[in-house]
Design an enzyme around this catalytic site. Sequence first.
Site, mmCIF file in Angstrom:
data_model
loop_
_atom_site.group_PDB
_atom_site.id
_atom_site.type_symbol
_atom_site.label_atom_id
_atom_site.label_comp_id
_atom_site.label_asym_id
_atom_site.label_seq_id
_atom_site.Cartn_x
_atom_site.Cartn_y
_atom_site.Cartn_z
ATOM 1 N N ARG A 1 -4.411 3.486 16.924
ATOM 2 C CA ARG A 1 -5.026 3.206 15.526
ATOM 3 C C ARG A 1 -5.349 3.901 15.194
ATOM 4 O O ARG A 1 -4.247 4.672 15.006
ATOM 5 C CB ARG A 1 -7.200 3.122 16.439
ATOM 6 C CG ARG A 1 -7.700 2.028 16.093
ATOM 7 C CD ARG A 1 -7.635 0.411 16.529
ATOM 8 N NE ARG A 1 -8.595 -0.379 15.925
ATOM 9 C CZ ARG A 1 -8.597 -1.410 15.142
ATOM 10 N NH1 ARG A 1 -7.466 -0.996 13.796
ATOM 11 N NH2 ARG A 1 -9.660 -1.950 15.373
ATOM 12 N N LYS A 2 -5.758 3.230 13.619
ATOM 13 C CA LYS A 2 -6.001 3.985 12.693
ATOM 14 C C LYS A 2 -5.801 5.614 12.596
ATOM 15 O O LYS A 2 -6.889 5.632 13.471
ATOM 16 C CB LYS A 2 -6.556 3.461 11.658
ATOM 17 C CG LYS A 2 -7.894 3.152 11.446
ATOM 18 C CD LYS A 2 -8.198 2.643 10.921
ATOM 19 C CE LYS A 2 -8.278 2.768 8.897
ATOM 20 N NZ LYS A 2 -8.995 2.322 8.280
ATOM 21 N N ARG B 1 1.007 -1.319 0.201
ATOM 22 C CA ARG B 1 0.051 -0.117 0.154
ATOM 23 C C ARG B 1 1.226 1.241 -0.150
ATOM 24 O O ARG B 1 1.495 1.617 1.293
ATOM 25 C CB ARG B 1 -0.775 -0.155 1.000
ATOM 26 C CG ARG B 1 -1.647 0.821 1.311
ATOM 27 C CD ARG B 1 -2.822 1.349 2.796
ATOM 28 N NE ARG B 1 -3.347 0.290 2.661
ATOM 29 C CZ ARG B 1 -4.750 0.258 3.570
ATOM 30 N NH1 ARG B 1 -4.179 0.011 5.003
ATOM 31 N NH2 ARG B 1 -5.188 -0.910 3.924
ATOM 32 N N CYS C 1 -14.262 -1.103 4.330
ATOM 33 C CA CYS C 1 -13.613 -0.221 3.694
ATOM 34 C C CYS C 1 -14.311 0.354 2.557
ATOM 35 O O CYS C 1 -13.284 1.394 2.047
ATOM 36 C CB CYS C 1 -12.090 -1.737 3.171
ATOM 37 S SG CYS C 1 -11.737 -2.184 4.933
ATOM 38 N N GLY C 2 -15.192 0.032 2.018
ATOM 39 C CA GLY C 2 -16.139 0.102 0.022
ATOM 40 C C GLY C 2 -17.339 1.396 1.023
ATOM 41 O O GLY C 2 -17.606 2.083 0.151
ATOM 42 N N GLY D 1 -17.106 -5.709 2.020
ATOM 43 C CA GLY D 1 -16.580 -7.494 1.669
ATOM 44 C C GLY D 1 -16.985 -7.935 3.527
ATOM 45 O O GLY D 1 -17.224 -9.264 3.367
HETATM 46 FE FE1 SRM Z 1 -9.940 -0.617 5.427
HETATM 47 C C1 SRM Z 1 -8.412 -2.850 7.558
HETATM 48 C C2 SRM Z 1 -8.530 -2.665 2.429
HETATM 49 C C3 SRM Z 1 -10.103 1.969 3.287
HETATM 50 C C4 SRM Z 1 -11.781 0.296 7.810
HETATM 51 N N1 SRM Z 1 -8.503 -2.142 5.115
HETATM 52 C C5 SRM Z 1 -8.070 -3.145 6.219
HETATM 53 C C6 SRM Z 1 -7.426 -4.226 5.816
HETATM 54 C C7 SRM Z 1 -6.140 -3.888 6.170
HETATM 55 C C8 SRM Z 1 -7.532 -6.069 6.563
HETATM 56 C C9 SRM Z 1 -5.980 -6.465 5.983
HETATM 57 O O1 SRM Z 1 -5.585 -6.440 6.698
HETATM 58 O O2 SRM Z 1 -6.485 -7.287 5.154
HETATM 59 C C10 SRM Z 1 -7.917 -4.512 4.111
HETATM 60 C C11 SRM Z 1 -6.735 -5.080 2.907
HETATM 61 C C12 SRM Z 1 -7.378 -5.758 1.624
HETATM 62 C C13 SRM Z 1 -6.361 -5.466 0.636
HETATM 63 O O3 SRM Z 1 -5.706 -6.617 0.411
HETATM 64 O O4 SRM Z 1 -6.817 -5.344 0.313
HETATM 65 C C14 SRM Z 1 -8.349 -3.578 3.730
HETATM 66 N N2 SRM Z 1 -9.297 -0.084 3.408
HETATM 67 C C15 SRM Z 1 -8.762 -1.758 1.979
HETATM 68 C C16 SRM Z 1 -8.769 -0.317 1.000
HETATM 69 C C17 SRM Z 1 -7.700 -1.118 0.268
HETATM 70 C C18 SRM Z 1 -10.400 -1.352 0.452
HETATM 71 C C19 SRM Z 1 -10.070 -0.523 -1.625
HETATM 72 O O5 SRM Z 1 -10.683 -1.480 -1.932
HETATM 73 O O6 SRM Z 1 -10.393 0.626 -1.251
HETATM 74 C C20 SRM Z 1 -8.829 0.948 1.553
HETATM 75 C C21 SRM Z 1 -7.231 1.648 1.425
HETATM 76 C C22 SRM Z 1 -7.250 2.914 1.793
HETATM 77 C C23 SRM Z 1 -5.430 3.980 1.748
HETATM 78 O O7 SRM Z 1 -5.426 3.644 0.932
HETATM 79 O O8 SRM Z 1 -5.366 3.040 2.711
HETATM 80 C C24 SRM Z 1 -9.407 1.381 2.416
HETATM 81 N N3 SRM Z 1 -10.534 0.649 5.048
HETATM 82 C C25 SRM Z 1 -10.653 1.677 4.276
HETATM 83 C C26 SRM Z 1 -11.968 2.806 4.572
HETATM 84 C C27 SRM Z 1 -11.831 4.208 4.009
HETATM 85 C C28 SRM Z 1 -11.736 5.636 4.010
HETATM 86 O O9 SRM Z 1 -11.047 5.323 4.900
HETATM 87 O O10 SRM Z 1 -12.476 6.739 4.049
HETATM 88 C C29 SRM Z 1 -12.428 2.352 5.513
HETATM 89 C C30 SRM Z 1 -13.802 3.032 7.262
HETATM 90 C C31 SRM Z 1 -12.980 4.311 7.136
HETATM 91 C C32 SRM Z 1 -12.484 4.457 8.813
HETATM 92 O O11 SRM Z 1 -11.132 3.986 8.651
HETATM 93 O O12 SRM Z 1 -12.370 4.841 9.962
HETATM 94 C C33 SRM Z 1 -12.072 1.723 6.905
HETATM 95 N N4 SRM Z 1 -10.129 -1.363 7.120
HETATM 96 C C34 SRM Z 1 -10.957 -0.452 8.053
HETATM 97 C C35 SRM Z 1 -10.827 -1.308 9.183
HETATM 98 C C36 SRM Z 1 -12.012 -0.641 10.580
HETATM 99 C C37 SRM Z 1 -11.635 0.125 11.428
HETATM 100 C C38 SRM Z 1 -12.030 0.313 12.856
HETATM 101 O O13 SRM Z 1 -11.524 1.188 13.291
HETATM 102 O O14 SRM Z 1 -12.119 -0.454 12.981
HETATM 103 C C39 SRM Z 1 -10.285 -2.485 9.016
HETATM 104 C C40 SRM Z 1 -9.824 -3.331 10.205
HETATM 105 C C41 SRM Z 1 -8.922 -2.821 11.298
HETATM 106 O O15 SRM Z 1 -8.405 -2.300 11.086
HETATM 107 O O16 SRM Z 1 -8.735 -3.865 12.261
HETATM 108 C C42 SRM Z 1 -9.622 -2.694 8.164
HETATM 109 FE FE1 SF4 Z 2 -13.563 -6.164 5.255
HETATM 110 FE FE2 SF4 Z 2 -11.800 -3.659 4.254
HETATM 111 FE FE3 SF4 Z 2 -11.611 -6.600 3.503
HETATM 112 FE FE4 SF4 Z 2 -13.581 -4.987 2.733
HETATM 113 S S1 SF4 Z 2 -10.946 -4.594 2.262
HETATM 114 S S2 SF4 Z 2 -13.440 -7.519 2.951
HETATM 115 S S3 SF4 Z 2 -14.290 -3.978 4.554
HETATM 116 S S4 SF4 Z 2 -11.420 -5.765 5.474
#
Ligand code: SRM
Ligand code: SF4
Length: 516
Positions: A182-183, A68, A441-442, A436
């Site tokens: 946290r993030k 990333r 994240c979506g 998903g």
């Molecule tokens: Fe996300 C965790 C993908 C935007 C909330 N997110 C993950 C992980 C890293 C989990 C993992 O280790 O597999 C996913 C990686 C999957 C992969 O192989 O791609 C993942 N998040 C994504 C992306 C790639 C979704 C996408 O297809 O676009 C986005 C990457 C953004 C970036 O460039 O940094 C992405 N994630 C978001 C957003 C949207 C936003 O930021 O506007 C959110 C909700 C907003 C927020 O965070 O407040 C989001 N992701 C999460 C969470 C829940 C966070 C929480 O506080 O609980 C997780 C799980 C965690 O952090 O424990 C997570």
């Molecule tokens: Fe869940 Fe984020 Fe993975 Fe999508 S990319 S399946 S919302 S953790």
Amino acid sequence: MSTSDRTSPKLNKFEKFKAQKDGLAVKDELEEFARLGWEAIDETDLTQRLKWLGIFFRPVTPGKFMLRLRLANGVLSSEQMRVLASIVQRYGNDGSADITTRQNLQLRGLRFEDFPDIFEKLHRVGLTSMQSGMDNVRNITGSPVAGIDEAEFIDTRPLCQALQDAITHFGEGNAEFTNLPRKFNIAVAGSPDNSVHAEINDIAFVPAFKGETFGFNLLVGGFFSAKRCEAAVPLNAWVEPQHVVPLSCAILRVYRDRGLRSNRQKARLMWLIDEWGIEKFRDAVETEFGETLAEAAPQDEIAWEKRDHIGLHPQKQPGLFYAGLHVPVGRLQANQMFELARLAEVYGSGDIRLTVEQNAIITDIEDAKLEAFRSEPLLDSFSLTPKPLVRELVSCTGAQFCNFALVETKQRALALAKELTDELQLSQPVRIHWTGCPNSCGQPQVADIGLMGTKTRKDGKTVEAVDIYMGGKVGKDARLGTRVMKAVPCDELKTVLRNVLIEQFGAKAESVGVLD
Ligand code: SRM
Ligand code: SF4
């Protein structure tokens, strides 16, 4: 963080491993890890700490890693895009990239032994992936048409870049901000349409004038998680642009030192704001900032509906246009990345932008070149005029690569949108977001129709399903949608969505037969 917090027996397991060894420490070990092979890496280093460098072990595809990046304001050059294309090209069918919902890129299929070389390549063209995962500040979002938008109040690019540089120490890693509870998400809005989803960030800077003086009102605490989703709340503070970086750093220090660390599900900034109340939080920020914060301007400048930037649009520079290319569910293959870079150079100034809708923008195209540009073959895949539903589609990674996923998302999202578009006449845009799992994240809560993966029982079997969210509003008066249906099996989803589109969005069936 205070010493008592660090040693508290109540620390969750993530806090414990961070206290034992900072995430950033693996930076110095990368060469050695690459030499030994990923199978030999300590499990916590492999599955957690490497995310501080942007390296994600994918349990779904062991040995094929995701990287990333960080792209402040979603901006990159054709040269940078070409380097990224060459990195993923090496891996053949395994190699691809995704535009993310934070205006960013993730590279896929990478082999661990190549990382030292990949990092060297990134460094040479001024790219970084530092602190892009885990308990760090994520990609800083800004207006995708910053600097070229007639309607903008400020070019957000320098602010987003300065924030990234301060937080990551110019992409080299900054121990000051590598151990947050946290993030953390930061967005800077520069235009009247809120194209960054300000309301879902931990800190959002929203344009607001005081008299003739331009500045930003601050929103704080917006976030999504499996447990809770909240829109950001006003901090009742207003700052001029030169204070964006120092104030953000002050907020980060308050969060770092006083944020809640015992329960990881209750560690995002909003939980601290809840515990303290906004006044106490504001006081703490003010103390850390070292200056009295001005009260918020009575009104902000978000007055428009959100634009999607797809198609050809005049820039504020006379005679120049930007082209918003629709990248279906954000997925890029290496050859398409090379093509994007080429088009940006041949027709534009080499500047490429990404949007939170997972699309790409090429800027600075001269009037006289538009006709030739329109006939470029890449536009057959990345259309300037995508069909309805497909146009507005956003999807997270889903089961193909993400082990949290409860359903496959991207390909299913695309197939379903295409089928529904063929069968219905849409009279208005309908933004469908797929995610998903409940991590969101979506961003299903910002969509007209949000689909969140889950499982359900059907005919005695466990099957893929979605919870349906509706009522999300973006742009002016943004608000979050809420769940309206639970656990709709994916094989019933098309019928359900078709009915929703007809009954609630005025869609008409193409022919009577289709509705049967
Ligand atoms: Fe996300 C965790 C993908 C935007 C909330 N997110 C993950 C992980 C890293 C989990 C993992 O280790 O597999 C996913 C990686 C999957 C992969 O192989 O791609 C993942 N998040 C994504 C992306 C790639 C979704 C996408 O297809 O676009 C986005 C990457 C953004 C970036 O460039 O940094 C992405 N994630 C978001 C957003 C949207 C936003 O930021 O506007 C959110 C909700 C907003 C927020 O965070 O407040 C989001 N992701 C999460 C969470 C829940 C966070 C929480 O506080 O609980 C997780 C799980 C965690 O952090 O424990 C997570
Ligand atoms: Fe869940 Fe984020 Fe993975 Fe999508 S990319 S399946 S919302 S953790």
